[in-house]
Design an enzyme around this catalytic site. Structure first.
Site, PDB file in Angstrom:
ATOM      1  N   SER A 428       0.907  -1.097  -0.144  1.00 54.52           N
ATOM      2  CA  SER A 428       0.050  -0.016   0.018  1.00 54.52           C
ATOM      3  C   SER A 428       1.150   1.121   0.325  1.00 54.52           C
ATOM      4  O   SER A 428       0.389   2.294   0.034  1.00 54.52           O
ATOM      5  CB  SER A 428      -1.052   0.030   1.121  1.00 54.52           C
ATOM      6  OG  SER A 428      -0.257  -0.009   2.104  1.00 54.52           O
ATOM      7  N   HIS A 449      -2.539  -3.241  -6.257  1.00 54.98           N
ATOM      8  CA  HIS A 449      -3.037  -2.641  -5.044  1.00 54.98           C
ATOM      9  C   HIS A 449      -4.340  -2.377  -4.867  1.00 54.98           C
ATOM     10  O   HIS A 449      -5.262  -1.661  -5.641  1.00 54.98           O
ATOM     11  CB  HIS A 449      -2.373  -1.156  -4.780  1.00 54.98           C
ATOM     12  CG  HIS A 449      -2.760  -0.705  -3.447  1.00 54.98           C
ATOM     13  ND1 HIS A 449      -2.915   0.751  -3.332  1.00 54.98           N
ATOM     14  CD2 HIS A 449      -3.243  -1.252  -2.296  1.00 54.98           C
ATOM     15  CE1 HIS A 449      -3.144   0.953  -1.969  1.00 54.98           C
ATOM     16  NE2 HIS A 449      -3.187  -0.247  -1.279  1.00 54.98           N
ATOM     17  N   GLU A 461      -5.241  -0.300  -8.402  1.00 58.75           N
ATOM     18  CA  GLU A 461      -4.012   0.422  -8.786  1.00 58.75           C
ATOM     19  C   GLU A 461      -3.093  -0.380  -9.251  1.00 58.75           C
ATOM     20  O   GLU A 461      -2.486  -1.257  -8.636  1.00 58.75           O
ATOM     21  CB  GLU A 461      -3.553   1.343  -7.487  1.00 58.75           C
ATOM     22  CG  GLU A 461      -4.186   2.510  -7.139  1.00 58.75           C
ATOM     23  CD  GLU A 461      -3.789   3.307  -5.943  1.00 58.75           C
ATOM     24  OE1 GLU A 461      -3.801   4.508  -5.929  1.00 58.75           O
ATOM     25  OE2 GLU A 461      -2.894   2.675  -5.224  1.00 58.75           O
ATOM     26  N   ASN A 499      -3.914   6.253  -1.425  1.00 63.41           N
ATOM     27  CA  ASN A 499      -3.224   6.535  -0.237  1.00 63.41           C
ATOM     28  C   ASN A 499      -2.647   7.796   0.202  1.00 63.41           C
ATOM     29  O   ASN A 499      -2.640   8.501   0.978  1.00 63.41           O
ATOM     30  CB  ASN A 499      -2.393   5.481   0.432  1.00 63.41           C
ATOM     31  CG  ASN A 499      -3.310   4.129   0.663  1.00 63.41           C
ATOM     32  OD1 ASN A 499      -4.284   4.209   0.828  1.00 63.41           O
ATOM     33  ND2 ASN A 499      -2.582   2.943   0.915  1.00 63.41           N
TER      34      ASN A 499
END
Length: 656
Positions: A428, A449, A461, A499
């Site tokens: 992450s 991800h 992702e 993130n």
């Protein structure tokens, strides 16, 4: 035999056979899917005029309407035309003309039968409902419904009234308000479909019988229709408003509210309901919400064009997942749900068993029959020894965020996996280049991800390192599409896209709580703005330990004397431990009522400002290619208000 008196059309074919049955086939000239474009509707008018003449002269006994596309019946109206139609001088006449056309089909003296396979959505279902009888293929590919609410509108080709007539007000309104497609069996049970067949090649035979036997669908019975009568209609409308208010506030999503108001006024008369569509529908199509939701639709569709195609399109059948924690276990479960054989590896069987139990729960929720559930369970295999690694098409690592552990896993995977297998990390926050240092061929490692909860969030992702080739990234996108996810390619950089933009938003809210602001109020404000949940509840959901790790990776400080740090030290990590900033019971957050505030939306806009600012920075730094990909990535990965079109679009519109 073709009807020689019909002019050639691009979207329709019509022929009659020796039994006097007319066969009307829609087969749009471009693309794999049928849509009801303005041209297709204009051509259908020509067809209907000829069919009326043939019926009046007794030359045909009836008509069967079929699709020539493998993909399905009709996927709806042509959304690419919506912007040009969102004009008060054009749209009302266009809607009334379509109403008239569908009414002419309905008024034909001979039976008109719709044979449905695959997609039958939106305007396609409205056309089918104007036919006298509907037959559908009862398989996994058939999906029937009204998705218009997801585009900020509701059915406008007469579907509101005809669906109420056939399915009754509760089932019809539920279908229109939720936008969820139905399987064929559910559509049959509710009255949208009259008969089911097992295979597409049975549609012609059953359509023929339906014409020769002059079959006509029966409207919903009194027990269903009574819910639209007198005071019951007001009660039903109010219950619908309560349900809609929880997910679609009127200010943000006006379409379901407008539909409920139309039902409340005219729901006891299906013809009046149809006539009332025009006035209620027209302002919706040109609204900012509908414009932004169309943008989101087209951006989402564009993601499906990524990946390898044609002869290079890969066939993924086996997946090996290393790490049976929440993320790894749920990734494995999702891949098994989507039909792939999956081996799940961890240090021992005891660590894998909870993931298998969660997977079975997912299968029970998503699959309809015991046979389907048992097949999915059989596809997911505990593999503590890692024997599945050698035969996997895709290897996904989802262990703790520790660089040396990930490097060790991929050094072993590279040695054992097949030469064409994808090697992917679900990290992450760690840059791929650092993980790939352990590989002889660092090009093989990509990032896949996923987001928690895996079964609900559609984004994956696709993380690209400086070592990767275009083909390797296209392979990753192909895999994401193969398991029904939406791939967004981002460059390897701390936090990637989602993130990276989420952390400043969540940490700023945490800091406000540290200073004494009410956490329930902050969460309520974010939801009022349009976020699916507030930043403090989100931090609890992600896990405070994970939040701290990613925060440190991205350069955010977490002071030892902060409430955040103290909660982590006490093992209060959020939802997964039953307590974090909030207490959690059976996975449900326990919140007090927030205090009053004069402008929750304005406070919410203030809270999301760090997210919007960081999204701009991410695009400027080239982590993601452009504003469009940034917007759709943040929407799919965080649930950022779709009605605003994404953070950057919202800023352009002055709403963020």
């Amino acid at each position: 035999m073709p009807d020689s008196q019909l002019p050639a059309t691009q979207h329709w074919r019509f022929e009659t056979d020796v039994e006097g049955i007319g066969w009307l086939t829609i087969d749009a000239p471009k693309g794999p899917v049928n849509t009801l474009s303005r041209q297709a509707l204009a051509e259908l008018e020509t067809m209907v005029t000829r069919i009326e003449d043939l019926a009046a002269s007794g030359q045909i006994k009836g008509v069967v309407l079929l699709s020539g596309k493998e993909s399905g019946f009709i996927a709806g109206a042509d959304i690419s035309e919506f912007d040009s139609m969102a004009d008060f001088s054009i749209l009302p006449d266009m809607l009334r003309r379509t109403h008239s056309l569908f009414a002419r089909i309905e008024m034909l003296k001979v039976p008109v039968v719709a044979g449905i396979h695959g997609f039958c959505l939106g305007g396609g279902l409205e056309l089918a409902l104007a036919c006298h009888y509907r037959i559908a293929v009862n398989d996994e590919k058939t999906r029937i419904g009204f998705p218009e609410v997801n585009l900020g509108i509701f059915p406008g080709f007469g579907g509101t009234g005809r669906s109420i007539r056939q399915a009754g007000p509760v089932d019809a309104m539920t279908a229109m308000l939720t936008g969820k497609p139905m399987r064929a069996s559910e559509a049959r049970a509710k009255g949208f479909v009259d008969k089911l067949v097992r295979h597409r090649d049975m549609l012609r035979w059953e359509g023929r019988k339906a014409v020769l036997q002059d079959r006509r669908a029966k409207p919903a019975g009194f027990a269903k229709r009574v819910m639209a009568m007198g005071p019951m209609r007001d009660y039903v409308a109010n219950q619908m408003r309560k349900s809609v208010a929880r997910k679609a506030p009127r200010l943000n999503y006006p379409a379901p509210w407008a539909l409920i108001e139309l039902f409340e006024k005219k729901g006891n008369d299906w013809r009046a309901m149809i006539a009332g569509e025009v006035e209620a529908f027209v302002p919706l199509l040109s609204s900012e919400t509908a414009t932004n939701l169309r943008r989101v639709f087209f951006l989402t569709e564009s993601l499906k064009k990524q990946g390898l195609r044609g002869v290079e399109k890969p066939n993924f059948t086996r997946v090996h997942v290393v790490g049976a924690g929440v993320m790894g276990g749920d990734i494995a479960a999702w891949c098994a749900l989507r039909g792939m054989g999956v081996t799940l590896q961890d240090l021992d069987l005891d660590r894998i068993k909870p993931a298998l139990a969660r997977a079975k729960s997912l299968f029970r929720k998503r699959l309809k029959t015991k046979e389907e559930i048992d097949a999915a369970v059989a596809r997911l295999e505990a593999d503590p020894a890692g024997k599945g690694l050698a035969r996997a098409d895709v290897v996904i690592e989802a262990v703790v965020e520790k660089l040396e552990i990930k490097q060790k896993i991929f050094a072993e995977a590279e040695a054992k996996a097949g030469p064409n297998a994808i090697l992917a990390t679900n990290t992450s926050s760690i840059e791929l280049e650092r993980i790939a240092e352990a590989l002889k061929d660092p090009n093989r490692l990509i990032g896949l991800h996923f987001f928690n909860p895996v079964a609900q969030l559609p984004l994956v992702e696709i993380i690209r390192s400086r070592f990767n080739t275009d083909r390797q990234i296209a392979l990753g996108s192909s895999f994401a599409l193969a398991i029904g996810k939406s791939p967004v390619v981002v460059r390897s950089a701390p936090g990637f896209l989602v993130n990276r933009v989420l952390l400043p938003y969540m940490m700023a809210a945490v800091e406000r709580v540290e200073k004494g602001e009410n956490k329930e109020l902050l969460d309520a404000a974010a939801v009022a703005f349009g976020m699916p949940m507030g930043p403090i509840e989100l931090m609890d959901t992600i896990g405070l330990d994970v939040g701290k790790f990613v925060a440190l990776e991205l350069g955010h400080s977490v002071p030892d004397n902060s409430q955040f740090a103290r909660l982590i030290a006490e093992g209060k990590l959020g939802r997964k431990t039953g307590e974090g900033f909030y207490k959690w019971e059976k996975g449900k957050v326990q919140k007090a009522d927030p205090p009053d505030h004069p402008n929750l939306v304005a406070l919410g806009r203030e809270l999301v400002q760090p997210l919007v600012d960081t999204t701009e920075i991410v695009v400027r730094e080239g982590v993601v290619a452009n504003d469009d990909l940034a917007d759709i990535g943040v929407i799919l990965g965080t649930g950022f208000a779709p009605f605003l079109g994404g953070p950057l679009q919202a800023r352009k519109d002055g709403r963020a």
